[in-house]
Design a protein around this motif. Structure first.
Motif, PDB file in Angstrom:
ATOM      1  N   PHE A   1       0.888  -1.162   0.000  1.00  0.00           N
ATOM      2  CA  PHE A   1       0.000   0.000   0.000  1.00  0.00           C
ATOM      3  C   PHE A   1       0.923   1.207   0.000  1.00  0.00           C
ATOM      4  O   PHE A   1       1.369   1.681   1.047  1.00  0.00           O
ATOM      5  CB  PHE A   1      -0.921  -0.032   1.204  1.00  0.00           C
ATOM      6  CG  PHE A   1      -1.673  -1.334   1.294  1.00  0.00           C
ATOM      7  CD1 PHE A   1      -2.502  -1.742   0.248  1.00  0.00           C
ATOM      8  CD2 PHE A   1      -1.541  -2.153   2.385  1.00  0.00           C
ATOM      9  CE1 PHE A   1      -3.185  -2.944   0.303  1.00  0.00           C
ATOM     10  CE2 PHE A   1      -2.222  -3.360   2.453  1.00  0.00           C
ATOM     11  CZ  PHE A   1      -3.040  -3.752   1.404  1.00  0.00           C
TER      12      PHE A   1
ATOM     13  N   GLU B   1       1.659   0.960   8.998  1.00  0.00           N
ATOM     14  CA  GLU B   1       0.259   0.774   8.610  1.00  0.00           C
ATOM     15  C   GLU B   1       0.095  -0.422   7.671  1.00  0.00           C
ATOM     16  O   GLU B   1      -0.896  -1.152   7.748  1.00  0.00           O
ATOM     17  CB  GLU B   1      -0.287   2.037   7.942  1.00  0.00           C
ATOM     18  CG  GLU B   1      -0.592   3.153   8.927  1.00  0.00           C
ATOM     19  CD  GLU B   1      -0.739   4.505   8.261  1.00  0.00           C
ATOM     20  OE1 GLU B   1      -1.019   5.470   8.978  1.00  0.00           O
ATOM     21  OE2 GLU B   1      -0.556   4.601   7.029  1.00  0.00           O
TER      22      GLU B   1
ATOM     23  N   ARG C   1       4.213  -7.980   6.327  1.00  0.00           N
ATOM     24  CA  ARG C   1       2.760  -7.846   6.201  1.00  0.00           C
ATOM     25  C   ARG C   1       2.110  -9.224   6.082  1.00  0.00           C
ATOM     26  O   ARG C   1       1.070  -9.487   6.673  1.00  0.00           O
ATOM     27  CB  ARG C   1       2.430  -6.991   4.963  1.00  0.00           C
ATOM     28  CG  ARG C   1       0.974  -6.622   4.855  1.00  0.00           C
ATOM     29  CD  ARG C   1       0.719  -5.777   3.633  1.00  0.00           C
ATOM     30  NE  ARG C   1       0.876  -6.571   2.415  1.00  0.00           N
ATOM     31  CZ  ARG C   1       0.837  -6.054   1.181  1.00  0.00           C
ATOM     32  NH1 ARG C   1       0.669  -4.763   1.012  1.00  0.00           N
ATOM     33  NH2 ARG C   1       0.981  -6.831   0.129  1.00  0.00           N
TER      34      ARG C   1
ATOM     35  N   MET D   1      -0.054  -3.269   9.812  1.00  0.00           N
ATOM     36  CA  MET D   1      -1.299  -3.244  10.580  1.00  0.00           C
ATOM     37  C   MET D   1      -2.464  -3.774   9.745  1.00  0.00           C
ATOM     38  O   MET D   1      -3.341  -4.471  10.249  1.00  0.00           O
ATOM     39  CB  MET D   1      -1.592  -1.824  11.074  1.00  0.00           C
ATOM     40  CG  MET D   1      -0.665  -1.380  12.203  1.00  0.00           C
ATOM     41  SD  MET D   1      -0.828   0.378  12.589  1.00  0.00           S
ATOM     42  CE  MET D   1      -2.344   0.378  13.552  1.00  0.00           C
ATOM     43  N   VAL D   2      -2.476  -3.442   8.447  1.00  0.00           N
ATOM     44  CA  VAL D   2      -3.520  -3.983   7.575  1.00  0.00           C
ATOM     45  C   VAL D   2      -3.458  -5.504   7.567  1.00  0.00           C
ATOM     46  O   VAL D   2      -4.484  -6.188   7.546  1.00  0.00           O
ATOM     47  CB  VAL D   2      -3.397  -3.428   6.135  1.00  0.00           C
ATOM     48  CG1 VAL D   2      -4.367  -4.135   5.195  1.00  0.00           C
ATOM     49  CG2 VAL D   2      -3.651  -1.934   6.119  1.00  0.00           C
ATOM     50  N   GLY D   3      -2.239  -6.029   7.629  1.00  0.00           N
ATOM     51  CA  GLY D   3      -2.071  -7.476   7.666  1.00  0.00           C
ATOM     52  C   GLY D   3      -2.741  -8.135   8.856  1.00  0.00           C
ATOM     53  O   GLY D   3      -3.056  -9.325   8.833  1.00  0.00           O
TER      54      GLY D   3
ATOM     55  N   LEU E   1       6.665   6.213   4.408  1.00  0.00           N
ATOM     56  CA  LEU E   1       5.721   5.670   3.447  1.00  0.00           C
ATOM     57  C   LEU E   1       6.357   4.476   2.747  1.00  0.00           C
ATOM     58  O   LEU E   1       7.553   4.485   2.447  1.00  0.00           O
ATOM     59  CB  LEU E   1       5.377   6.718   2.391  1.00  0.00           C
ATOM     60  CG  LEU E   1       4.473   7.861   2.820  1.00  0.00           C
ATOM     61  CD1 LEU E   1       4.074   8.679   1.612  1.00  0.00           C
ATOM     62  CD2 LEU E   1       3.240   7.339   3.531  1.00  0.00           C
TER      63      LEU E   1
ATOM     64  N   ASN F   1       1.050   4.337  -0.327  1.00  0.00           N
ATOM     65  CA  ASN F   1       0.912   5.606   0.379  1.00  0.00           C
ATOM     66  C   ASN F   1       0.510   5.444   1.834  1.00  0.00           C
ATOM     67  O   ASN F   1       0.010   6.360   2.456  1.00  0.00           O
ATOM     68  CB  ASN F   1      -0.076   6.501  -0.350  1.00  0.00           C
ATOM     69  CG  ASN F   1       0.399   6.777  -1.756  1.00  0.00           C
ATOM     70  OD1 ASN F   1       1.455   7.356  -1.955  1.00  0.00           O
ATOM     71  ND2 ASN F   1      -0.358   6.306  -2.728  1.00  0.00           N
ATOM     72  N   MET F   2       0.714   4.244   2.353  1.00  0.00           N
ATOM     73  CA  MET F   2       0.569   4.051   3.793  1.00  0.00           C
ATOM     74  C   MET F   2       1.984   3.845   4.339  1.00  0.00           C
ATOM     75  O   MET F   2       2.881   3.447   3.607  1.00  0.00           O
ATOM     76  CB  MET F   2      -0.302   2.826   4.087  1.00  0.00           C
ATOM     77  CG  MET F   2      -1.741   2.976   3.618  1.00  0.00           C
ATOM     78  SD  MET F   2      -2.689   1.437   3.749  1.00  0.00           S
ATOM     79  CE  MET F   2      -3.583   1.713   5.276  1.00  0.00           C
TER      80      MET F   2
END
Lengths: 364, 330, 256
Positions: free
Chosen positions: C92, C99, C166, C102-104, C150, C94-95
């Motif tokens: 991602f 983050e 991730r 964290m999405v993971g 980023l 632009n994260m």
């Protein structure tokens, strides 16, 4: 991803933060008095509308800004909320439901429409979604326009009039409220109600952005396949974005109906959808304070223009070349193009978004 | 039965026009992979430009067809220029921007064109003067005017020409190469910028023709006509399989017929009395009495058919009738 | 081979008449590093995409720890315990790195809209745990110092590591790596090798697609070779290297 912190240059100690918040609250509370006394109550009315637009823009921002789904028929959800209020609290069917019952119902109804529209289309590419939502907005309007025969539901193009005003805590907001012998005009009362709900909307958005759900939205916007590979059920999470955005639209619609006490299909055309989109894009897609700024600017500026356009044109050309409505639309169209070309992240973008556009502008 | 044939014929005429507009969408989509939102407005510009010329010349004593041709001759270059400018302003600078960006500029262009047209031509409806013969011919029990016959023939001829251009010429080969893979096409010496600009200009020329046809067919034009027409033509392109020229033609004609039949029969189909007259044993007679001999939905709903077609196609066959299924690459 | 973790049975996949996979079966044991190699276009990535749910197979099934996977539903495959990385990195962009990880954690956390809006005690605790876990994983792959950068601004090797972190955040039983060494220089590859070996010793089973034969031969317990969508060999690295069919596939044409 700490939107509130973005508003301030650096973290403040709690006492200063509370002090600042109290000052801001005081300033916001004073707005209608300052405006009403210096410029007349019509400006308070304009600001009331601006707050409604802020709610709409925040709702659309969830869909467009966070999840990256271009919805061009967003105003349809506003229409659903508004007509629901109109039907449940007017002489049309002789129903007079209270505000607190209608608003949640409006939110739910709009969310249901959002899911209904999203379910078949969300697995498609973004530009298809844009067209389908565009068509959906038109369809809703066509139905509102024609559902007056053979059974009269919406009263057709004439719209529904004599809608009940909103009552909060037993007081009908269409009447001034007398506090310690001092009457607060009705328009000011609407201002406070709308302000409270707009702040609540903003609060919900901020909390959502910085959550598991908000991260999933942004992940989908960034790379849908990678989001799937992280275990995100992209379909459901996109539907959730659609439903959340729609429910904000539904609430704002209900408030609109109770405020105007009149609704007609004319208020829910494509141009309204585009105006709300403009607010989101101009302010800064995905950045909550930017979106609010965009909404306030685009709701208030054209009105200011309305006052300025005539004298300015008379002075420049000696006659009226453009009526204010045309001027407004020209400005919207021009603004959409100009913003995308020269400031694609909007007037007040989030720090991340700024970097993103800077990078893609370099032709990567 | 006569009504049925009449609706089919009307649908064919309407569909030919949709097909011409749909070609504009599908060519741009095929080459750049994006939807040119402003395309419907180009049709509108074409219609109004031609009408202005035709109205000027209508009293001049020139024969009707010459007057219309003159209108077309002015409208085509005006639209081509419009298309060229749209590509330059709204699309070219954003070719590498995030996907939403060109969509948003296109909406902006669409609004601008509409407003400029409104300033130029005003808010009222412009009528197509009676310069062409309007006496109908009877064919298989359906009434068909000269104008309608010309529309269908001219559309067919134009589309054949386009097919030859794309499949039989060097330019067409460059267009196909660009749509396959722009970067590689440019390595092979194709000037991709020129090909894209040419595609816009070509699509706009077709739009001008369609604009003249639609205003001749309905005898009217106004600054707001592009939006719905564009939406429908886009639906036609999707129905046929977007990016596919043959698909756009097929989709246009099909959509025209669907819409025409739908508008002709929606009243009957939502009328209980019609059903009780046609169903065995007069089923639904009670409902007929209760609601009266009228349809719940009338032809004022005709504009929603295109939309339902769009949804159905997207749900059941997103690649359209003639498109190939493209898996998203991992 | 010890206990079977993953068993693919008779996977076939066609793309509009072109055969990409023909009746491919293989089993991966728990704790193994299993290599999947083959010439370009042999069907390795297609197999990966079927296994991780991005493509639906025309025929065949996959079981993980004895349970059938719902192929064609990537999020369910992740939930069942297979995580992957991509040949051309898909972060991602632009994260921030943090983050991304964290999405993971999505499948391992549950806060919904209500929890997020009210910031309930449970949600706050969960959020804190996600952050802590993400930092741990970034440390594990060695890029915690760049947690707040980023993803798009990380150097290439770190992006690969971030993608692995991730994937690890989903707590996979099987980690599928699609050409992790592609585009890496020698020292980056050596570091990657160390990372993968470390993962194995921490009990994670690994499926590895790789072009770098040295890396595959040095790391893998067993190797399968695909050619034109068919599995033509499956053995230890040494045995595979001597297999005449494999040599033929790589050199092209029978050696006469």
């Amino acid at each position: 991803m700490k939107p509130l912190a973005n508003l301030l240059p650096h973290p403040l100690p709690p006492a200063a933060a509370y002090g600042g918040a109290a000052l801001a609250a005081l300033a916001l509370a004073a707005v209608p008095f300052v405006l009403g006394m210096n410029f007349g109550n019509s400006w308070v009315r304009i600001v009331d509308f601006a707050l409604l637009y802020a709610m709409l823009a925040l709702g659309l921002n969830i869909v467009v800004g966070f999840a990256g789904l271009l919805d061009l028929g967003y105003i349809a959800f506003y229409a659903v909320g508004a007509y629901l209020y109109a039907l449940l609290a007017s002489p049309q069917f002789g129903l007079h439901w209270p505000l607190w019952a209608i608003l949640p119902l409006g939110a739910t109804c709009a969310a249901a429409f959002g899911v209904l529209l999203g379910a078949p289309t969300l697995r498609l590419r973004g530009d298809y979604l844009a067209i389908v939502t565009l068509g959906f907005g038109e369809i809703i309007r066509i139905f509102l326009n024609n559902l007056n025969a053979p059974v009269n539901i919406t009263n057709g193009p004439q719209g529904i009039a004599n809608i009940d005003s909103m009552s909060v805590a037993g007081h009908a907001l269409e009447k001034p409220l007398v506090v310690f012998g001092f009457p607060i005009p009705s328009l000011y009362l609407f201002y406070y109600l709308f302000l409270a709900l707009a702040v609540l909307t903003m609060f919900i958005c901020i909390r959502l952005e910085d959550s598991r759900i908000g991260r999933a939205w942004v992940a989908i916007r960034e790379d849908e396949i990678a989001a799937k590979a992280c275990g995100i059920n992209t379909r459901n999470i996109k539907l959730l974005a659609f439903a959340m955005g729609a429910s904000f639209g539904g609430v704002a619609g209900g408030l609109f109906a109770g405020f105007q006490q009149f609704v007609s299909p004319e208020s829910f055309g494509l141009l309204e959808s585009i105006m709300v989109l403009c607010m989101v894009v101009l302010g800064g897609m995905g950045h909550i304070p930017g979106v609010v700024l965009g909404a306030l600017l685009l709701a208030i500026l054209p009105e200011a223009l309305r006052y300025a356009a005539r004298p300015a044109q008379m002075w420049l050309f000696g006659r009226m070349l453009l009526d204010p409505e045309a001027l407004r639309m020209l400005l919207f169209g021009g603004a959409l193009i100009a913003v995308m070309l020269f400031r694609p992240a909007g007037l007040w973008p989030s720090a991340v978004r700024r970097r993103e556009f800077a990078a893609s502008g370099n032709g990567t | 039965m006569d009504i049925f044939i009449q609706q089919i014929v009307n649908g064919l005429v309407l569909g030919s026009i949709y097909a011409l507009v749909a070609l504009g969408y599908t060519m741009v989509y095929g080459i750049m992979g994006l939807i040119n939102f402003a395309h419907g407005e180009v049709v509108m510009i074409g219609a109004l430009t031609a009408l202005s010329v035709i109205n000027k010349l209508a009293g001049s004593g020139l024969p009707g067809p010459v007057v219309v041709l003159a209108g077309l001759a002015v409208a085509v270059p005006v639209c081509m220029a419009t298309g060229f400018i749209i590509e330059r302003i709204a699309y070219r600078p954003l070719r590498h921007a995030p996907r939403l960006a060109p969509l948003i500029t296109a909406i902006g262009v669409s609004i601008l064109l509409q407003q400029v047209a409104m300033l130029f031509w005003g808010r009222n409806y412009h009528t197509f003067p009676a310069v062409l013969p309007s006496a109908p011919h009877q064919i298989f029990g359906a009434a068909l005017t000269d104008v309608q016959i010309i529309i269908v023939l001219l559309a067919a001829a134009t589309m054949s020409g386009l097919w030859l251009l794309v499949n039989r010429t060097r330019l067409g080969r460059a267009m196909r190469a660009t749509s396959e893979h722009p970067a590689i096409a440019s390595l092979m010496g194709v000037d991709v910028n020129r090909i894209i600009a040419f595609t816009f200009v070509l699509g706009s020329a077709l739009a001008a023709l369609a604009g003249v046809m639609v205003s001749a067919n309905y005898s009217t034009a106004h600054y707001h006509m592009g939006f719905l027409l564009g939406l429908k033509a886009f639906t036609a392109a999707v129905l046929g399989g977007i990016g596919n020229l043959g698909g756009a033609m097929l989709g246009g004609v099909l959509l025209g017929i669907i819409e025409s039949l739908g508008a002709g029969y929606i009243g009957d189909l939502t009328n209980f009395c019609w059903w009780s007259n046609h169903l065995p044993g007069g089923t639904g007679a009670g409902l007929c009495e209760q609601f009266g001999d009228r349809g719940f939905l009338g032809s004022n709903y005709k504009d929603i058919f295109a939309f339902f077609v769009l949804i159905l196609v997207l749900v059941f066959r997103p690649s359209g009738l003639m498109g190939e299924k493209v898996a998203e690459r991992a | 081979m010890s206990e079977v973790l993953l068993a693919a049975n008779g996977i076939s996949k066609n793309f509009g008449g072109v055969r990409a996979l023909a009746n491919v079966s293989l089993t991966i044991g728990k704790g193994e590093i299993y290599g999947l190699i083959g010439p370009n276009g042999a069907g390795k990535t297609t197999f990966f995409n079927v296994l991780t749910g991005l493509y639906t197979a025309d025929a065949g099934s996959v079981t993980l720890s004895g349970r059938a996977l719902n192929l064609g539903q990537p999020h369910e495959v992740v939930r069942a315990g297979i995580a992957r990385t991509f040949q051309n990195i898909r972060l991602f962009a632009n994260m921030t790195a943090l983050e991304n990880v964290m999405v993971g954690r999505h499948t391992k956390s549950r806060a919904g809209v209500w929890g997020a809006v009210t910031a309930s005690r449970a949600t706050r605790a969960e959020e804190a745990a996600i952050v802590a876990r993400a930092h741990t994983l970034l440390k594990y792959v060695g890029i915690d110092a760049r947690a707040n950068d980023l993803a798009r601004n990380l150097p290439y090797g770190d992006q690969r590591r971030l993608e692995i972190a991730r994937a690890l955040a989903t707590e996979p039983g099987l980690l599928a790596l699609d050409e992790p060494a592609a585009g890496m220089n020698a020292s980056e590859t050596a570091a990657l090798r160390e990372l993968i070996a470390g993962l194995r010793s921490d009990g994670i089973t690994i499926l590895l697609i790789e072009h770098d034969v040295k890396l595959v031969m040095g790391l893998c317990d067993r190797v399968a070779v695909l050619d034109y969508g068919e599995k033509i060999a499956e053995a230890t690295p040494e045995a595979v290297q001597r297999d005449p069919r494999v040599i033929e596939a790589y050199l092209g044409g029978p050696v006469e």
